[in-house]
Structures are given as C-alpha cells and as structure tokens.
Design an enzyme around this catalytic site. Structure first.
Site, PDB file in Angstrom:
ATOM      1  N   GLU A  24      25.771  22.221  95.225  1.00  0.00           N
ATOM      2  CA  GLU A  24      27.078  22.387  94.595  1.00  0.00           C
ATOM      3  C   GLU A  24      28.008  21.222  94.928  1.00  0.00           C
ATOM      4  O   GLU A  24      28.353  21.031  96.104  1.00  0.00           O
ATOM      5  CB  GLU A  24      27.707  23.699  95.105  1.00  0.00           C
ATOM      6  CG  GLU A  24      29.091  23.980  94.544  1.00  0.00           C
ATOM      7  CD  GLU A  24      29.661  25.298  95.032  1.00  0.00           C
ATOM      8  OE1 GLU A  24      29.385  25.677  96.188  1.00  0.00           O
ATOM      9  OE2 GLU A  24      30.381  25.940  94.257  1.00  0.00           O
ATOM     10  N   GLU A  76      36.999  19.769 101.283  1.00  0.00           N
ATOM     11  CA  GLU A  76      36.042  20.596 102.027  1.00  0.00           C
ATOM     12  C   GLU A  76      34.835  19.813 102.527  1.00  0.00           C
ATOM     13  O   GLU A  76      34.189  20.223 103.482  1.00  0.00           O
ATOM     14  CB  GLU A  76      35.558  21.759 101.156  1.00  0.00           C
ATOM     15  CG  GLU A  76      36.657  22.724 100.770  1.00  0.00           C
ATOM     16  CD  GLU A  76      36.122  23.924 100.012  1.00  0.00           C
ATOM     17  OE1 GLU A  76      35.220  24.601 100.513  1.00  0.00           O
ATOM     18  OE2 GLU A  76      36.602  24.167  98.887  1.00  0.00           O
ATOM     19  N   ASP A 127      30.984  24.439  89.780  1.00  0.00           N
ATOM     20  CA  ASP A 127      32.051  25.382  90.097  1.00  0.00           C
ATOM     21  C   ASP A 127      33.326  24.860  89.440  1.00  0.00           C
ATOM     22  O   ASP A 127      33.767  23.731  89.715  1.00  0.00           O
ATOM     23  CB  ASP A 127      32.191  25.447  91.631  1.00  0.00           C
ATOM     24  CG  ASP A 127      33.233  26.444  92.117  1.00  0.00           C
ATOM     25  OD1 ASP A 127      34.287  26.578  91.457  1.00  0.00           O
ATOM     26  OD2 ASP A 127      33.017  27.054  93.177  1.00  0.00           O
ATOM     27  N   HIS A 158      36.123  23.399  91.740  1.00  0.00           N
ATOM     28  CA  HIS A 158      35.900  22.045  92.274  1.00  0.00           C
ATOM     29  C   HIS A 158      35.975  20.995  91.161  1.00  0.00           C
ATOM     30  O   HIS A 158      36.519  19.915  91.362  1.00  0.00           O
ATOM     31  CB  HIS A 158      34.537  21.971  92.975  1.00  0.00           C
ATOM     32  CG  HIS A 158      34.420  22.914  94.129  1.00  0.00           C
ATOM     33  ND1 HIS A 158      35.297  22.905  95.182  1.00  0.00           N
ATOM     34  CD2 HIS A 158      33.536  23.916  94.397  1.00  0.00           C
ATOM     35  CE1 HIS A 158      34.965  23.855  96.059  1.00  0.00           C
ATOM     36  NE2 HIS A 158      33.901  24.487  95.598  1.00  0.00           N
ATOM     37  N   HIS A 169      29.683  28.729  88.950  1.00  0.00           N
ATOM     38  CA  HIS A 169      30.764  29.492  89.578  1.00  0.00           C
ATOM     39  C   HIS A 169      32.035  29.362  88.757  1.00  0.00           C
ATOM     40  O   HIS A 169      32.382  28.258  88.336  1.00  0.00           O
ATOM     41  CB  HIS A 169      31.075  28.950  90.974  1.00  0.00           C
ATOM     42  CG  HIS A 169      30.166  29.463  92.047  1.00  0.00           C
ATOM     43  ND1 HIS A 169      30.117  28.906  93.306  1.00  0.00           N
ATOM     44  CD2 HIS A 169      29.292  30.517  92.060  1.00  0.00           C
ATOM     45  CE1 HIS A 169      29.231  29.579  94.045  1.00  0.00           C
ATOM     46  NE2 HIS A 169      28.713  30.548  93.311  1.00  0.00           N
ATOM     47  N   ARG A 188      42.211  28.900  92.190  1.00  0.00           N
ATOM     48  CA  ARG A 188      41.136  29.679  92.831  1.00  0.00           C
ATOM     49  C   ARG A 188      41.381  31.180  92.751  1.00  0.00           C
ATOM     50  O   ARG A 188      40.796  31.951  93.498  1.00  0.00           O
ATOM     51  CB  ARG A 188      40.832  29.230  94.260  1.00  0.00           C
ATOM     52  CG  ARG A 188      39.333  29.338  94.504  1.00  0.00           C
ATOM     53  CD  ARG A 188      38.801  28.659  95.716  1.00  0.00           C
ATOM     54  NE  ARG A 188      37.380  28.393  95.464  1.00  0.00           N
ATOM     55  CZ  ARG A 188      36.562  27.851  96.334  1.00  0.00           C
ATOM     56  NH1 ARG A 188      36.973  27.503  97.528  1.00  0.00           N
ATOM     57  NH2 ARG A 188      35.293  27.641  96.022  1.00  0.00           N
ATOM     58  N   GLU A 247      33.631  33.483  91.775  1.00  0.00           N
ATOM     59  CA  GLU A 247      33.868  33.186  93.194  1.00  0.00           C
ATOM     60  C   GLU A 247      35.336  32.799  93.318  1.00  0.00           C
ATOM     61  O   GLU A 247      35.703  31.642  93.125  1.00  0.00           O
ATOM     62  CB  GLU A 247      32.962  32.039  93.656  1.00  0.00           C
ATOM     63  CG  GLU A 247      33.099  31.780  95.149  1.00  0.00           C
ATOM     64  CD  GLU A 247      32.461  30.462  95.555  1.00  0.00           C
ATOM     65  OE1 GLU A 247      31.631  30.478  96.477  1.00  0.00           O
ATOM     66  OE2 GLU A 247      32.795  29.425  94.936  1.00  0.00           O
TER      67      GLU A 247
HETATM   68  C1  LER Z   1      31.001  27.741  97.673  1.00  0.00           C
HETATM   69  O1  LER Z   1      30.344  28.098  96.525  1.00  0.00           O
HETATM   70  C2  LER Z   1      32.167  26.904  97.365  1.00  0.00           C
HETATM   71  O2  LER Z   1      32.572  26.786  96.250  1.00  0.00           O
HETATM   72  C3  LER Z   1      32.823  26.172  98.436  1.00  0.00           C
HETATM   73  O3  LER Z   1      34.156  25.949  98.143  1.00  0.00           O
HETATM   74  C4  LER Z   1      32.632  26.729  99.796  1.00  0.00           C
HETATM   75  O4  LER Z   1      33.689  26.396 100.622  1.00  0.00           O
HETATM   76 MN    MN Z   2      31.495  27.638  94.541  1.00  0.00          MN
END
Ligand code: LER
Ligand code: MN
Length: 273
Positions: A152, A158, A185, A188, A211, A217, A246
């Site tokens: 991912e 992060e 995701d 992100h 995701h 978020r 998520e």
């Molecule tokens: C996990 O799927 C994710 O998106 C990350 O931000 C974990 O910190």
């Molecule tokens: Mn994620």
C-alpha cells in the site's frame, strides 16, 4: 461492487478502524448493515483462532477479502527495513505466517506500515533494497498457496518509503512477482497523487485491493473526494475485488459504517455487472 470494512481481531491503536472490540457482535452488525465482507486486521496469526474467525464470518455470509498486518509494526515495531537483521527476519516470518489463513479465505495479505521507515543511519537505497528482498521472499512463499500480496502506498506523514502509486508501480517492477500488486487507498492518494483517477488507471490490473476513506479520513461522503468518479475509474480497470472502508469511527463507528455504505451504494452503478 462488493463492499467490506476493516475489523480488528484484537485491541488496536490505529485510529482509522471503525470497529474494534467484541468480534462476534461486530461481525453481526456489519453483516446487518449490508456489507459483503470484513477485512481483518490481525497482528499475529498465532494469537487468533482461524477456525473460529472463519465460522463467525461465514455464519453471517461474509467474505474476508484482505488481511491487514500493520499492527505488527504499530504494536511490536516489526519491519522489513529495520537496521537489525533479526527484526527484518521476524517481519518476514510474521508475514509468511499469514499465508495459511489467507489461502483458506482467498484474502490478500496487505503490506502497509510493516515495510517500516528509513531509519537513522540507513540510506533510502539500502532500505528499498531490504524492502525488495523481503517482498520477493514473501511472494515466493505465498505463490505456491495461491496467495497474493498487496503493498500500500502510504502518505509521507506515516512512512518515507513508497508514498504514491508511481513509486508503488516502480517497486512492483523491481520485485517482478505475479502475485505482488498494490493496495490503493483514497485517503493516501488524495495527499500524494496529483489525480486519483489517473493513478487508478495507471495501476490497472495491479490493483489487488482498494481502501476508501474521504479526504479527512472520515467515511466516504464526509469530505471532498469525488467517489463517483473514482469508482468509475476503478470499475473501468476491470477490478473485481472489494472496496473496503478504512476510516475513523466519527461521529461514531456505527454511523460512519452506515453512512459509508449508503454513500457508496448510491454511487454504485455496476452491481451485477
Ligand atoms: C493502512 O491500510 C493504512 O492506510 C495506513 O494509513 C496505516 O497507517
Ligand atoms: Mn489503507
């Protein structure tokens, strides 16, 4: 469009998980809301009873599309890029220990934060080299069991390793394994990728999992991401997998899960296709 939501099998610090706590009750609730699957966050497979998990999930007609591994980093500090070879070996072993349950369920194994960050005294090249080797080793172990692994891209706040989809695709090239793909995701991508839909199109059939969270978020619909457009791009790639929620439990876990599924179902023009 098949929808799932992240569910932790044990207490977790990671905040973007709507459901933690009583596993059985959460599975029943999620099924009752109309979800098709639960993505399970499992810190250590040796600490959970796979038979029991499967029974609970199957009893409610749910699938398990993916297994999250990030708690092994968050709670134990395991990573593929730690300067200590014993920590790297433990991270690889932990990832491989997910293979039997992944094989039984058809779940993709997610590599998110378990890749680690570039530590002081380690060069970016060295960290990438360790990451490539670790993923090659995990893919080689998973392949004979029909198990796929998804890395991912995660935003810069992060991790310092693989923040956007382009870097993710370059990593896939280096790994060179058929069973290695990406987990995209939207949270992100909203931070790191210029145009989310372009990244989805570029990744194409290497999208192994997906995701969704909105720009803040929170649940899809609570921010400014155009999920109609993103899902259209995803569908156009031929993606047949799950779209997995998520996001943070705001205003609370139940409301977030219900509002997410309502928003995504409203946009879903592809069910049954
Ligand atoms: C996990 O799927 C994710 O998106 C990350 O931000 C974990 O910190
Ligand atoms: Mn994620």
């Amino acid at each position: 469009m098949k929808l799932s939501i992240v569910l932790s099998t044990q207490p977790a610090q990671f905040e973007a998980v709507a459901f933690k706590g009583d596993f059985q009750a959460n599975v029943a609730k999620i099924a009752g809301m109309g979800y098709d699957g639960v993505e399970l966050a499992i810190r250590d497979p040796s600490l959970v009873n796979g038979d029991e998990l499967l029974r609970s999930v199957a009893a409610h007609g749910l699938e398990i599309p993916a297994l999250g591994t990030g708690q092994a980093w968050g709670e134990e500090g395991l990573s593929f890029t730690d300067p200590d070879p014993a920590v790297r070996a433990a991270a690889i072993e932990r990832t491989q220990s997910h293979i039997p349950f992944a094989s039984r369920t058809g779940a993709v194994i997610i590599i998110g934060l378990l890749r680690g960050i570039v530590r002081a005294g380690v060069s970016q090249d060295q960290a990438m080299g360790w990451l490539v080797e670790a993923l090659q080793e995990c893919c080689a172990a998973a392949g004979p069991h029909g198990v796929r692994i998804a890395l991912e891209p995660i935003n810069r706040y992060e991790t310092t390793l693989v923040n956007n989809v382009k870097q993710g695709m370059e990593l896939l090239e280096r790994i060179g394994a058929e069973n290695m793909g990406l987990l995209l995701d939207t949270f992100h991508m909203n931070i790191e990728d210029a145009v989310i839909e372009d990244s989805v199109r570029a990744c194409g059939d290497r999208i192994f999992h997906f995701h969704v969270a909105d720009s803040n978020r929170w649940y899809p619909g609570a921010g400014h991401i155009d999920f109609g457009s993103v899902l259209e791009a995803l569908h156009a790639t031929g993606y047949q997998g799950f779209v997995s929620g998520e996001f943070m439990p705001r205003p609370d876990a139940d409301a977030a899960a219900e509002r997410s599924i309502a928003h995504l179902r409203r946009l879903d023009r592809w069910s049954g296709t």
